[in-house]
Design a protein around this motif. Structure first.
Motif, short mmCIF file in Angstrom:
data_model
loop_
_atom_site.label_atom_id
_atom_site.label_comp_id
_atom_site.label_asym_id
_atom_site.label_seq_id
_atom_site.Cartn_x
_atom_site.Cartn_y
_atom_site.Cartn_z
N PRO A 59 -19.41 -24.59 24.19
CA PRO A 59 -20.46 -24.56 23.18
C PRO A 59 -20.57 -25.92 22.48
N LEU A 60 -21.81 -26.32 22.14
CA LEU A 60 -22.04 -27.63 21.54
C LEU A 60 -21.83 -27.61 20.04
N SER A 61 -22.03 -26.47 19.40
CA SER A 61 -21.91 -26.38 17.95
C SER A 61 -20.55 -25.82 17.56
N LEU A 62 -20.10 -26.19 16.38
CA LEU A 62 -18.86 -25.64 15.84
C LEU A 62 -19.08 -24.18 15.47
N PRO A 63 -18.05 -23.35 15.55
CA PRO A 63 -18.20 -21.95 15.13
C PRO A 63 -18.43 -21.86 13.62
N ARG A 64 -19.16 -20.84 13.19
CA ARG A 64 -19.46 -20.63 11.78
C ARG A 64 -18.68 -19.45 11.22
N SER A 65 -18.39 -19.55 9.92
CA SER A 65 -17.73 -18.48 9.21
C SER A 65 -18.18 -18.54 7.76
N THR A 66 -17.53 -17.81 6.90
CA THR A 66 -17.83 -17.87 5.46
C THR A 66 -16.61 -18.42 4.73
N PRO A 67 -16.79 -18.98 3.55
CA PRO A 67 -15.65 -19.57 2.85
C PRO A 67 -14.49 -18.60 2.64
N GLU A 68 -14.77 -17.41 2.08
CA GLU A 68 -13.69 -16.48 1.79
C GLU A 68 -12.97 -16.02 3.05
N ALA A 69 -13.70 -15.88 4.16
CA ALA A 69 -13.07 -15.45 5.41
C ALA A 69 -12.05 -16.46 5.91
N SER A 93 -25.80 -34.90 2.65
CA SER A 93 -25.34 -33.74 3.43
C SER A 93 -23.88 -33.48 3.13
N LEU A 94 -23.49 -32.22 3.30
CA LEU A 94 -22.10 -31.79 3.11
C LEU A 94 -21.78 -30.75 4.16
N MET A 95 -20.63 -30.88 4.80
CA MET A 95 -20.14 -29.86 5.72
C MET A 95 -18.65 -29.68 5.49
N VAL A 96 -18.24 -28.43 5.27
CA VAL A 96 -16.84 -28.10 5.02
C VAL A 96 -16.32 -27.23 6.14
N LEU A 97 -15.19 -27.63 6.74
CA LEU A 97 -14.54 -26.88 7.82
C LEU A 97 -13.18 -26.38 7.35
N ARG A 98 -12.84 -25.17 7.75
CA ARG A 98 -11.48 -24.65 7.55
C ARG A 98 -11.10 -23.87 8.80
N HIS A 99 -9.89 -24.11 9.28
CA HIS A 99 -9.41 -23.46 10.51
C HIS A 99 -10.38 -23.68 11.67
N GLY A 100 -11.03 -24.85 11.69
CA GLY A 100 -11.92 -25.20 12.79
C GLY A 100 -13.30 -24.58 12.72
N LYS A 101 -13.64 -23.92 11.61
CA LYS A 101 -14.92 -23.26 11.47
C LYS A 101 -15.71 -23.84 10.30
N VAL A 102 -17.01 -23.94 10.48
CA VAL A 102 -17.88 -24.40 9.40
C VAL A 102 -18.05 -23.26 8.41
N LEU A 242 -17.03 -33.52 22.91
CA LEU A 242 -17.23 -32.92 21.60
C LEU A 242 -18.64 -32.37 21.41
N GLY A 243 -19.49 -32.52 22.44
CA GLY A 243 -20.85 -32.04 22.32
C GLY A 243 -21.70 -32.89 21.40
N ILE A 244 -21.40 -34.19 21.34
CA ILE A 244 -22.14 -35.12 20.49
C ILE A 244 -23.18 -35.84 21.33
N SER A 245 -24.42 -35.82 20.87
CA SER A 245 -25.50 -36.50 21.59
C SER A 245 -26.46 -37.11 20.57
N GLY A 246 -27.34 -37.98 21.06
CA GLY A 246 -28.34 -38.58 20.19
C GLY A 246 -27.82 -39.72 19.35
N MET A 247 -26.57 -40.13 19.55
CA MET A 247 -26.00 -41.21 18.74
C MET A 247 -26.54 -42.56 19.24
#
Length: 551
Positions: A59-69, A93-102, A242-247
């Motif tokens: 998968p190209l995108s990071l997995p998503r979750s919620t903060p409390e989870a 912009s801001l992106m926060v990851l925990r345990h590998g999930k956004v 890492l699924g990074i493109s367009g750079m």
């Protein structure tokens, strides 16, 4: 059989055709040495092709979750966003990851998730990673002497300090220069020569001095030993896995990526890079970057100001030590760091990554807000009880997050009197000799001359109008020879308003950059005063006197 298993089996069968036992196939009419080199090259090429195919299945995108989870309080992230809106800095912009999930992500409109953003010196961490990969492929070592790579660019006399300069000294910003030689490239097209000809006054490896030209030399070394620009070298080894493109990445006048700045990535790409380091170089079960290099690159190598009092050092995120093109930060963290607030912050003790793009003149303030609001929100617990109300408020704030938009104002009589006419200006520092304005509906079309070229922009009344321009955006590096070489036209957002019946305000944002431009036009009958400012240098105002010309 899964596609990945099938590809692996086919690859190794094909590989065995060329590696019967331990002896490579030998083509008729070639030496054994030449044949072995060809075999090694073929094997490397096949390996990279297989590697690219395998990662394409991920998968190209990071997995998503919620903060409390993931053990983070939504309230802390919400408070950071709310506080930033009242601060002196702009969060883009801001992106926060925990345990590998956004767990949280926000873009301040008109910025968005699909836009790349100028990284400034955060680019340095990617250049150092290219060095690490080249080291792992035994193309060089960190103890190699810098002069060994550039025999044709050396000064007539090589000082002992220049002779002793190592790749490691470039990585740790301890070249021994004083002052920083980066300014020399404003006039010199041969940046390697400019670097090597600058006297080295301190023994290399002993004194820290921030030196972006040193990072450029690292980029030039990687290109020397690999035959590829850093961005091309990193594509199959880092970006594609890492699924990074367009750079894209700026180049010097000779076609070398500038290394120390100029890389543009999306916010999620920045977060992926930080997560890769947090995972010690592993990605989807593959070792993308050697774990030993991650450890070497992120641990303290030199202290910036050893004589600084401890209390003062403990309050600064720029005095915790320097690594390989990364900074140590408080709370046992480290980061990639770019001018005006571009950050990839890795928090190993919290198993978290924070990516930020912004524009600020006070970069420490951004960190103070992170430490005040987000850091304590990351709890020891792997999971917190659900907090639906706080999560909903955070999601609403993230969706509505926006930079100030010039409000819609009623049209004035001036619009009709100047529409379609040319304003001619006296000679000025901006090299703007003429401008024309056309008002139609809720848009103002402005054609503005810069340095002898006419650029046209559409500005919206109370709304952003999106476009593209070949005009180069304002930047810290805009005086560098070859600035913006290798990059496509810039994406823009533009809006206008009337501050009062005689004063027109035009706001032009460069959406792949932290920066914007502001044009104020004050009309007094046929006379016009232009006041121009760049967001990266608000104190400097360029003034021009103009006259509306009636055909």
């Amino acid at each position: 059989m899964r596609a990945r298993d099938f590809a692996e089996s086919r690859f190794f069968k094909f590989h065995n055709l060329f590696t019967f036992g331990t002896r490579p196939m030998r083509c008729r009419g070639t030496s054994l040495h030449t044949n072995m080199l060809q075999h090694r090259t073929l094997f490397s090429t096949l390996f990279l092709l297989l590697h690219t195919f395998l990662v394409a299945q991920q998968p190209l995108s990071l997995p998503r979750s919620t903060p409390e989870a993931e053990g983070i309080s939504s309230e802390g992230i919400l408070q950071f966003l709310e506080a930033s809106e009242k601060s002196d800095f702009e969060i883009h912009s801001l992106m926060v990851l925990r345990h590998g999930k956004v767990v949280a992500e926000a873009w301040a409109k008109p910025y968005g998730p699909d836009l790349v953003h100028t990284m400034y010196s955060c680019s340095k961490s990617f250049t150092a990673t290219a060095v690490g990969l080249a080291v792992s492929e035994k193309r060089l070592t960190v103890n190699d002497k810098v002069i060994s790579f550039f025999p044709n660019d050396l000064p007539a006399e090589i000082s002992p300090n220049l002779a002793a300069l190592r790749v490691k000294d470039l990585l740790t910003m301890s070249t021994g220069h004083d002052p920083d030689p980066t300014g020399n490239i404003r006039t010199d097209s041969n940046w390697v020569r400019a670097f090597l000809s600058t006297p080295i006054v301190h023994k290399p490896g002993t004194t820290f001095l921030y030196n972006s030209l040193a990072t450029y030399v690292l980029s030039a070394i990687v290109q020397k030993v690999t035959g590829e620009k850093v961005i091309d070298y990193l594509k199959p080894r880092l970006f594609t896995p890492l699924g990074i493109s367009g750079m894209d990445w700026e180049e010097d006048p000779t076609g070398v990526n500038v290394g120390g700045w100029g890389l543009r990535l999306k916010t999620e790409d920045m977060a992926k890079f930080g997560q890769l380091f947090l995972q010690k170089g592993q990605w989807n079960g593959q070792q993308i970057l050697p774990a030993a290099w991650v450890e070497e690159a992120t641990t303290l190598k030199i202290v910036q100001h050893p004589e600084m009092p401890k209390a003062k050092r403990d309050s600064s995120d720029w005095e915790q030590g320097y690594c390989y093109q990364m900074w140590r930060s408080r709370h046992n963290s480290y980061r990639g760091d770019g001018a005006y607030g571009q950050y990839i912050l890795v928090l190993p003790d919290k198993d978290a990554v924070i990516a930020v793009t912004s524009e600020t003149a006070n970069m420490q303030e951004t960190f103070n807000y992170i430490w005040k609001y987000i850091y304590p929100a990351i709890r020891k617990e792997a999971k917190l009880p659900a907090n639906k109300k706080a999560l909903q408020r955070l999601q609403q704030k993230s969706a509505a997050f926006a930079l100030p938009l010039p409000g819609k104002t009623p049209p004035t009589t001036i619009e009709k009197s100047v529409t379609g006419k040319t304003i001619r200006f006296s000679e000025n520092e901006l090299s703007t000799r003429q401008m024309s304005l056309t008002f139609k509906g809720d848009q103002c079309r402005a054609s503005i001359e810069f340095n002898g070229k006419i650029y046209t922009f559409d500005f919206g009344a109370g709304q952003w109008v999106f476009g593209e321009t070949t005009k180069t955006p304002p930047a810290l590096t805009q005086l560098v020879k070859g600035y913006f070489v290798g990059l496509p036209p810039s994406k823009t957002a533009a809006a206008y308003r009337w501050r009062d019946p005689q004063t027109l305000e035009l706001t032009l944002r460069y959406l792949e950059s932290p920066h914007s431009e502001l044009f104020l036009l004050r009309f007094n009958r046929s006379n016009v005063d232009l006041e121009y400012t760049r967001s990266n240098d608000r104190a400097k105002k360029i003034i021009a006197k103009g006259l509306v010309i009636t055909p």
